[in-house]
Design a protein around this motif. Structure first.
Motif, short mmCIF file in Angstrom:
data_model
loop_
_atom_site.label_atom_id
_atom_site.label_comp_id
_atom_site.label_asym_id
_atom_site.label_seq_id
_atom_site.Cartn_x
_atom_site.Cartn_y
_atom_site.Cartn_z
N ALA A 35 0.81 -1.22 0.00
CA ALA A 35 0.00 0.00 0.00
C ALA A 35 0.84 1.26 0.00
CB ALA A 35 -0.94 0.00 1.20
N LEU A 43 -6.48 3.71 0.15
CA LEU A 43 -6.45 2.39 0.79
C LEU A 43 -7.81 2.05 1.40
CD1 LEU A 43 -4.89 -0.11 1.65
CD2 LEU A 43 -4.11 1.14 3.68
N GLU A 46 -10.29 0.64 -1.04
CA GLU A 46 -10.05 -0.74 -1.47
C GLU A 46 -10.77 -1.75 -0.58
OE1 GLU A 46 -5.90 -1.53 -1.89
OE2 GLU A 46 -5.67 -0.18 -3.60
#
Length: 436
Positions: A35, A43, A46
């Motif tokens: 990441a 992030l 996701e």
């Protein structure tokens, strides 16, 4: 300069975006190595799984469902008992949680030291209760500028000594402060307790000192019942009755009549005795002004599996509900030298240990199955190792993840700068940033 900053409403509007724009890198423990280069917002989008999404161990997880339960429960509790609520922000030092506490009806945020106030102001918190006497001249200069720049900013702090009043007055006069600082006289919880003026006569002397200066304004009285020596329900209730009586005595003496005071602040309440606070504040007599009955409990936000699990007032009044422990620290078994011993890769750098050791709760195996951590006991912590004792028949292998319950929220939050907020199925929905 405070005057050059955006207004608090603008700071608040931009806070979420600023947090989302922060880059993921080596500063943040346990986040997926792949990441790096993403922002926190990217992030988050996701929606990775805590167990299969590349997170490394140890990793601290905050339960999304349990956090929401605790926020809602304390909102309901405060409303039911006609209490204003200023949860203590030093527990989490997480502006995202401050915002959620405010959304759940909090009057404002309680803090303990100047740095914490600056963090809260940077994220647009407009009502702050500082549960300490503030005598640092540099901090008072900053505070004076902040108050002068923002007429909507409300700040209240303790005073507990004539000397403290003198130091505050000198610093505020030197800073050219145009607005007085609102103060409440702190009544100590007893001989040998922490801070606070020890007797009612001492409190009156402090109030007289406040009245003699133009830089401070007396708005109420406060204290912390959690410091009552050898606390029992009877002793805590007795001290709270003293605090209520002090507010009444100050009101009868006309101590709140100057400076445009429009309400009397009466404040107490940690996380162990807020039921007693609710009981005694319910019997406050009618005073010459409305009374802001301000509760300051903070540990409820994550609760715990140790210290506060034993102390919470909901144990005494189960009909009012129950808090849920929201933290779980996941560590990995890295050594299994004997049938009676194992070691995980989480220690003092990762887990609170000042009040109780972590508690092994669940084992997650390589195939994703989970089972209760029966026969597994944490016996000690090194800097980066947890010492486990394993009873005969305990199934534990190198590579397994062990979910640990923690004690003491304050020293759990402060070991982690970015904490995954995790749903029950392991989906990470947000990352909670702390500023200690």
């Amino acid at each position: 300069m405070a005057a050059d900053k955006p207004a608090p409403a603008d700071r608040r509007a931009h806070a979420a975006q600023r947090l989302a724009d922060e880059p993921i890198d080596h500063r943040f423990k346990a986040l997926p190595p792949d990441a790096d280069g993403l922002t926190v917002g990217e992030l988050t989008a996701e929606r990775r799984n805590l167990f299969t999404g590349g997170f490394t161990t140890p990793v601290l997880a905050l339960s999304a469902e349990r956090l929401e339960h605790n926020l809602a429960l304390m909102e309901e509790y405060a409303t039911r008992h006609a209490l204003a609520f200023a949860p203590h922000g030093k527990t989490s030092m997480a502006p995202q949680l401050f915002e959620r506490q405010l959304a759940h009806g909090a009057w404002g945020i309680t803090l303990a030291v100047p740095h914490q106030v600056r963090v809260a102001r940077e994220f647009g918190i407009e009502q702050i209760f500082l549960a300490n006497e503030l005598v640092d001249a540099a901090a008072l200069r900053w505070l004076a500028a902040e108050l002068d720049a923002d007429p909507d900013f409300r700040f209240i702090c303790y005073v507990d000594s004539v000397r403290g009043v003198e130091l505050m007055d000198a610093a505020l006069r030197s800073a050219g402060a145009r607005r007085p600082v609102d103060v409440v006289v702190e009544l100590a919880a007893g001989d040998g307790a922490r801070t606070g003026a020890r007797t009612e006569a001492d409190c009156a002397a402090v109030a007289d000192a406040v009245a003699a200066v133009g830089t401070l304004r007396l708005v109420g009285v406060a204290g912390y019942e959690g410091e009552v020596p050898d606390a029992t329900p009877e002793r805590v209730h007795a001290w709270l009755r003293r605090l209520v009586a002090l507010a009444e005595e100050f009101d009868v003496a006309g101590r709140f009549k100057s400076g445009g005071v429009d309400e009397i602040v009466l404040s107490a309440g940690g996380s162990a005795w807020f039921d007693a606070v609710a009981d005694e504040f319910a019997s406050v007599p009618s005073l010459s002004l409305p009374v802001l009955k301000l509760l300051r409990s903070g540990a409820y936000v994550s609760h715990d599996d140790g210290h506060y699990a034993h102390l919470t007032p909901f144990n005494r009044v189960p009909s009012e509900g129950a808090l849920q422990p929201a933290f779980r620290l996941w560590a990995q078994v890295v050594s299994r030298p004997t049938a009676e011993q194992a070691f995980v890769n989480a220690g003092k750098r990762d887990a609170a240990y000042d009040l109780d050791l972590p508690v092994a709760q669940v084992v997650r195996r390589a195939d994703g199955t989970q089972a209760p951590a029966d026969g597994v006991t944490v016996t000690g912590l090194s800097d980066q190792h947890g010492w486990l004792r394993t009873a005969s028949g305990a199934e534990l292998e190198v590579g397994d993840w062990v979910g640990l319950g923690l004690s003491h929220p304050c020293t759990s939050f402060d070991k982690w700068q970015l904490i995954p907020l995790v749903e029950a199925d392991g989906t990470v929905t947000d990352y909670i940033r702390t500023y200690f």
